[in-house]
Design a protein around this motif. Structure first.
Motif, PDB file in Angstrom:
ATOM      1  N   SER B  31       1.033  -1.385  -0.058  1.00 13.66           N
ATOM      2  CA  SER B  31       0.390  -0.362  -0.140  1.00 13.66           C
ATOM      3  C   SER B  31       0.972   1.246   0.185  1.00 13.66           C
ATOM      4  N   GLY B  32       2.429   1.146  -0.125  1.00 15.22           N
ATOM      5  CA  GLY B  32       2.907   2.469   0.231  1.00 15.22           C
ATOM      6  C   GLY B  32       3.120   3.046   1.622  1.00 15.22           C
ATOM      7  N   THR B  33       1.872   2.499   2.650  1.00 11.01           N
ATOM      8  CA  THR B  33       1.460   3.392   3.899  1.00 11.01           C
ATOM      9  C   THR B  33       2.541   3.145   4.685  1.00 11.01           C
ATOM     10  N   PRO B  34       3.274   4.376   5.197  1.00 14.39           N
ATOM     11  CA  PRO B  34       4.008   3.652   6.134  1.00 14.39           C
ATOM     12  C   PRO B  34       4.069   3.083   7.483  1.00 14.39           C
ATOM     13  N   SER B  35       4.434   2.071   8.502  1.00 14.62           N
ATOM     14  CA  SER B  35       4.048   1.603   9.069  1.00 14.62           C
ATOM     15  C   SER B  35       3.331   2.524  10.537  1.00 14.62           C
ATOM     16  N   SER B  36       2.771   2.371  11.293  1.00 14.45           N
ATOM     17  CA  SER B  36       1.778   3.407  11.987  1.00 14.45           C
ATOM     18  C   SER B  36       0.883   2.108  12.925  1.00 14.45           C
ATOM     19  N   SER B  37       1.438   2.453  14.825  1.00 17.48           N
ATOM     20  CA  SER B  37       0.260   1.270  14.939  1.00 17.48           C
ATOM     21  C   SER B  37      -0.751   1.881  15.249  1.00 17.48           C
ATOM     22  N   GLY B  38      -0.971   3.528  15.050  1.00 14.86           N
ATOM     23  CA  GLY B  38      -1.664   3.740  15.533  1.00 14.86           C
ATOM     24  C   GLY B  38      -3.332   2.953  16.129  1.00 14.86           C
ATOM     25  N   ASN B  95      23.468   0.229  15.727  1.00 17.71           N
ATOM     26  CA  ASN B  95      23.769   1.281  15.300  1.00 17.71           C
ATOM     27  C   ASN B  95      24.158   1.451  13.705  1.00 17.71           C
ATOM     28  N   ASP B  96      25.080   0.361  13.932  1.00 14.73           N
ATOM     29  CA  ASP B  96      25.890   0.371  12.534  1.00 14.73           C
ATOM     30  C   ASP B  96      24.296  -0.272  11.832  1.00 14.73           C
ATOM     31  N   ASP B  97      23.530  -0.525  12.349  1.00 16.66           N
ATOM     32  CA  ASP B  97      21.973  -1.808  11.378  1.00 16.66           C
ATOM     33  C   ASP B  97      21.153  -0.380  10.769  1.00 16.66           C
ATOM     34  N   TYR B  98      21.090   0.870  11.526  1.00 18.54           N
ATOM     35  CA  TYR B  98      20.296   1.421  11.107  1.00 18.54           C
ATOM     36  C   TYR B  98      19.758   2.076  10.002  1.00 18.54           C
ATOM     37  N   ASN B  99      20.816   2.325   9.513  1.00 17.00           N
ATOM     38  CA  ASN B  99      20.585   2.577   7.757  1.00 17.00           C
ATOM     39  C   ASN B  99      20.391   1.503   6.784  1.00 17.00           C
ATOM     40  N   ASP B 100      20.794   0.194   7.604  1.00 17.60           N
ATOM     41  CA  ASP B 100      20.427  -0.820   6.328  1.00 17.60           C
ATOM     42  C   ASP B 100      18.775  -0.275   6.375  1.00 17.60           C
ATOM     43  N   LYS B 101      18.448  -0.908   7.798  1.00 15.22           N
ATOM     44  CA  LYS B 101      16.946  -0.785   7.889  1.00 15.22           C
ATOM     45  C   LYS B 101      15.761  -0.188   7.622  1.00 15.22           C
ATOM     46  N   ILE B 102      15.940   1.312   7.573  1.00 16.15           N
ATOM     47  CA  ILE B 102      15.892   2.313   7.333  1.00 16.15           C
ATOM     48  C   ILE B 102      15.545   2.214   5.473  1.00 16.15           C
ATOM     49  N   LYS B 103      16.672   1.805   5.124  1.00 15.48           N
ATOM     50  CA  LYS B 103      16.582   1.080   3.114  1.00 15.48           C
ATOM     51  C   LYS B 103      16.346   0.489   3.216  1.00 15.48           C
ATOM     52  N   LEU B 104      15.851  -0.656   4.269  1.00 14.47           N
ATOM     53  CA  LEU B 104      15.117  -1.845   2.974  1.00 14.47           C
ATOM     54  C   LEU B 104      13.899  -1.475   3.409  1.00 14.47           C
ATOM     55  N   LEU B 105      13.153  -0.858   4.746  1.00 15.28           N
ATOM     56  CA  LEU B 105      11.693  -0.162   5.341  1.00 15.28           C
ATOM     57  C   LEU B 105      11.516   0.358   4.369  1.00 15.28           C
ATOM     58  N   TRP B 106      12.483   1.238   3.646  1.00 14.36           N
ATOM     59  CA  TRP B 106      12.083   2.155   2.338  1.00 14.36           C
ATOM     60  C   TRP B 106      12.095   0.487   1.095  1.00 14.36           C
ATOM     61  N   GLU B 121      22.722   8.333   1.224  1.00 10.71           N
ATOM     62  CA  GLU B 121      22.276   8.450  -0.614  1.00 10.71           C
ATOM     63  C   GLU B 121      21.317   7.947  -1.252  1.00 10.71           C
ATOM     64  N   LEU B 122      20.784   7.271  -0.139  1.00 12.96           N
ATOM     65  CA  LEU B 122      19.068   6.973   0.179  1.00 12.96           C
ATOM     66  C   LEU B 122      18.440   8.411   0.502  1.00 12.96           C
ATOM     67  N   VAL B 123      19.117   9.340   1.369  1.00 13.80           N
ATOM     68  CA  VAL B 123      18.581  10.793   1.451  1.00 13.80           C
ATOM     69  C   VAL B 123      18.233  11.530  -0.113  1.00 13.80           C
ATOM     70  N   GLU B 124      19.826  11.183  -0.718  1.00 15.17           N
ATOM     71  CA  GLU B 124      19.807  12.011  -1.658  1.00 15.17           C
ATOM     72  C   GLU B 124      18.495  11.474  -2.845  1.00 15.17           C
ATOM     73  N   THR B 125      18.214  10.162  -2.297  1.00 19.44           N
ATOM     74  CA  THR B 125      17.867   9.650  -3.638  1.00 19.44           C
ATOM     75  C   THR B 125      16.040   9.837  -3.855  1.00 19.44           C
ATOM     76  N   LEU B 126      16.100  10.097  -2.733  1.00 13.42           N
ATOM     77  CA  LEU B 126      14.207  10.108  -2.184  1.00 13.42           C
ATOM     78  C   LEU B 126      14.173  11.936  -2.282  1.00 13.42           C
ATOM     79  N   ILE B 127      15.132  12.597  -2.434  1.00 14.34           N
ATOM     80  CA  ILE B 127      14.887  13.710  -2.014  1.00 14.34           C
ATOM     81  C   ILE B 127      14.965  14.407  -3.949  1.00 14.34           C
TER      82      ILE B 127
END
Lengths: 291, 458
Positions: B31-38, B95-106, B121-127
């Motif tokens: 769906s492309g909806t970011p995760s939220s548990s609200g 700490n070392d896995d955070y960037n990979d996690k964000i990329k995977l979630l994207w 690289e991810l931020v620049e691609t998304l911009i």
């Protein structure tokens, strides 16, 4: 008509397995092979770029050849010293001398330790300041001895080698299993014919466990080709490129968002693995019957 | 035969059923909806609006991470303030896995509602793909908040008139810590920030002559402490101001010029003459340990290390009283305004975006910024701090602020900020042992880094 139905049922029963195999092995390997010919950063769509990744990987600087040299040297040691040691232990255990069960248990212990933990243990073992090795060397009279094993050249290469060289449990298990499978009658007949202990080892046991040794060599050499943790978690391929290997080239490709390059490195590793498989199959005549 | 067929058919059905189990898709990730548990994404929007919005955010400032000490209580303060409206839940990520996690979630179209930085690289691609929420209208509607931001940081985070990631309001110059007792023993009286590197070198020699190992250096991991000192040395060299300027966004790929080579030559000398035996291969923990246990006189590091000095599990009782802090020789402070910070992905539900914006506004409020500076140091040039601010500061942080006020000549980026990842994470530290052992000259070292930097240049 009967045979046709049987074929359908065989196919139907095989289908789930084939499906799982395709999903988890063939598709990923296919992806690796195909994207090795593409420029792909993992963020945008991949684009075909021919052999560029391979040309870059092999010719950019001397890193590839150093990595290849390291793999060849390690493979050679794996196929000889490592497998030889594992086989020797299997033969010793097979004799069932006093305490053989204890030795077997102790020898198996590393199996329950992950490669990553093993690497960290060795990092401490080889530490110049607090490591046991240097402490022992200094305690026997070489008080000025200081070597940072994982960070001095060329000590690093040998330190990495020692992290796996005597960890030959798989080889021991495979060979030991084949030794146990040798029918008693064969040994009894040899004894009746006056065979010596060494003669039985040389002319009966070794030939009959030849395939197990071949399998051990395949496992050991492919483990060297795909080895990662023991290098990445200790020397990280250094100092310089002293302990670099192709897996680290793959890793560098991923870190630098160059998945095409990384997959080209992976393809080379797959090809090396297949080459080893074919070579050992041929040398050890793995397809022929033992008895 | 008929029975065989029936049994076989049943078995096959079971087998296919088992293999099919995994494909029972309940994730709705397409769906492309970011995760939220609200609330469940299946619920009608009108009921969701009524409920408290809960944002689950993976973050590395959790668990044992040094940043968790301030960040997690800050999240709690936010949750308390907005108890009826919003809640932030932190999912621990190393700490070392955070960037990979964000990329995977994207890649899974499951980005959380708030992300702090992630891989450049991810931020620049998304911009480039315009997938990040534009913060400009929000900031325009909050003039006080906007006025608190650092101009260079605003400029860095602005593209085509849009502000993609939250500009910073605090700058934390990295300097060095030194052992005051050891300095006194060696007769060093001149403040480090007022020395030039020649005088600093003489101070190192004076320490060495007294039998004190001057520097806590390291070549393991990313060679952090070594790299910082080398950056400060280089910042004093002609031409370096342009290369290391604090708002520089693009990377440097050529290290063969004189300023780089001289800096590498200095590193070689430090590693050979002024550091511990275990510096080769030492990780940050080893390097810090040497300073904390008074085996060395100086360590280059940021103010976040201050808490360790009074932590008796890491340093002897009373050690914090012996520690002085300073900018680098030449009045150099290392910091960057050219970095991404918090951002919000596009495509969230309205209430999720509002919750995420509320969190960003909260952590950038003057009170929270001040609390942050009290805990971790730094200066907020556009924020008026309270009258008690200075008295609340740890004496070492207060001393750093004084050093910044009186001695600062230049804020420069560190080498790691201007290098591409391959150099900062591997090549620099990987080849330092060869430099230290004279198996490479500084020129060869520079050439090697240049070659490697250009290998993956986009």
């Amino acid at each position: 008509m009967k045979i046709k139905w049987l074929n359908v049922w065989i196919a139907a029963f095989l289908a789930p397995t084939v499906l799982v195999l395709a999903l988890f092995y063939i598709v990923p390997i296919g992806t690796v092979l195909v994207t090795g010919f593409m420029e792909w950063d993992g963020l945008r769509a991949p684009e075909f770029n021919g052999l560029n990744n391979y040309i870059h990987l092999i010719t950019y600087d001397n890193t590839f050849f150093i990595a290849l040299r390291n793999i060849l040297l390690w493979s050679l040691m794996a196929a000889t010293l490592h497998v030889g040691f594992g086989t020797l232990v299997a033969f010793v255990l097979y004799k069932k001398h006093i305490g053989w069960r204890f030795v077997r248990g102790v020898f198996m212990v590393p199996m329950v330790i992950s490669a990553a933990a093993w690497a960290i243990i060795y990092k401490l073992f080889f530490n110049d300041e607090i490591g046991i090795l240097n402490h022992m060397i200094r305690s026997i009279g070489f008080s000025d001895f200081h070597v940072n094993w994982f960070f001095d050249s060329p000590a690093s290469f040998f330190a990495i080698t020692l992290t796996w060289l005597f960890y030959a449990v798989y080889v021991t298990l495979i060979v030991y299993n084949d030794l146990m499978a040798i029918p008693k009658e064969v040994h009894e007949a040899a004894l009746l014919d006056g065979a010596s202990e060494w003669g039985m080892i040389r002319h009966i046991n070794l030939p009959l466990v030849k395939k197990a040794i071949g399998t051990g060599i395949i496992l050991s050499v492919t483990a060297r080709i795909a080895g990662f943790e023991e290098v990445a978690l200790t020397s990280r391929g250094g100092p310089g490129n002293d302990t670099y290997n192709i897996t680290l080239m793959l890793y560098d490709g991923i870190v630098n968002y160059n998945y095409g390059y990384a997959n080209a490195a992976a393809t080379i590793m797959i090809l090396l693995g297949i080459l080893v498989l074919l070579l050992i199959n041929r040398v050890f005549k793995m397809n022929e019957s033992t008895y | 035969m008929k029975r065989f067929k029936i049994v076989s058919m049943l078995c096959l059905t079971m087998a296919l059923g088992l293999t099919g189990c995994g494909s029972n898709n309940d994730g709705g990730s397409a769906s492309g909806t970011p995760s939220s548990s609200g609330e469940s994404t299946d619920k009608p929007v009108e009921t969701a609006v009524q409920e408290k919005v809960v944002l689950k955010i993976p973050h590395y400032k959790s668990g044992q991470n040094v940043g968790a000490k301030f960040f997690l209580p800050q999240v709690e303060r936010f949750n308390t303030k907005y108890a009826d409206k919003y809640e932030i839940q932190i999912e621990e990520v190393p700490n070392d896995d955070y960037n990979d996690k964000i990329k995977l979630l994207w890649q899974q179209k499951e980005l959380p509602a708030l992300i702090e930085k992630g891989a450049n690289e991810l931020v620049e691609t998304l911009i480039e793909k315009d997938e990040i929420y534009d913060l400009k209208p929000f900031l325009d509607s909050k003039p006080e908040l906007k006025a608190s931001l650092i101009e260079d940081s605003v400029a860095f985070n602005t593209r085509d008139g849009k502000i993609y990631t939250m500009p910073s309001s605090v700058v934390r110059p990295i300097g060095l810590f030194y052992n005051k007792e050891m300095f006194a023993d060696a007769g060093i009286t001149k403040p480090i920030a007022q020395m030039n590197f020649e005088e600093f070198d003489q101070a190192l020699q004076a320490l060495k002559d007294k039998g004190i190992t001057p520097l806590s250096l390291m070549t393991g991991e990313n060679a952090w402490t070594t790299m910082l000192l080398a950056s400060a040395f280089m910042a004093n060299e002609p031409g370096a101001e342009e290369v290391l300027k604090s708002n520089r966004a693009d990377k440097e790929f050529d290290y063969t010029s004189q300023m780089w080579v001289k800096a590498f030559g200095e590193v070689q000398k430090w590693l050979k003459e002024y550091t511990t035996d275990n510096a080769l291969g030492a990780a940050y923990a080893d390097s810090a340990n040497n300073f904390l246990n008074e085996k060395t006189a100086i360590i280059a590091n940021g103010t976040w290390m201050v808490g360790d000095f009074s932590d008796t599990t890491k340093a002897p009782e009373g050690f914090d009283k012996k520690v002085g802090v300073s900018l680098y020789p030449g009045g150099i402070g290392l910091a960057t305004t050219a970095e991404y910070s918090w951002w919000i992905p596009k495509g969230l539900k309205q209430e999720e975006t509002e919750a995420a914006l509320a969190f960003i506004e909260f952590i950038r409020s003057p009170e929270e910024v001040e609390a942050y500076m009290v805990a971790e140091g730094g200066q907020a040039p556009n924020i008026q701090t309270s009258a008690e601010f200075t008295s609340k500061l740890n004496p070492i942080l207060a001393e750093m602020n004084r050093s910044v006020s009186s001695d600062l000549k230049m804020i420069a980026q560190s080498m790691a900020d201007v290098w591409p990842d391959q150099i900062s994470s591997k090549e620099f530290s990987g080849y330092l042992p060869l430099l230290a052992q004279d198996k490479m000259t500084p020129e060869q070292f520079a050439e090697h880094l240049t070659k490697k930097a250009q290998q993956f240049k986009k």
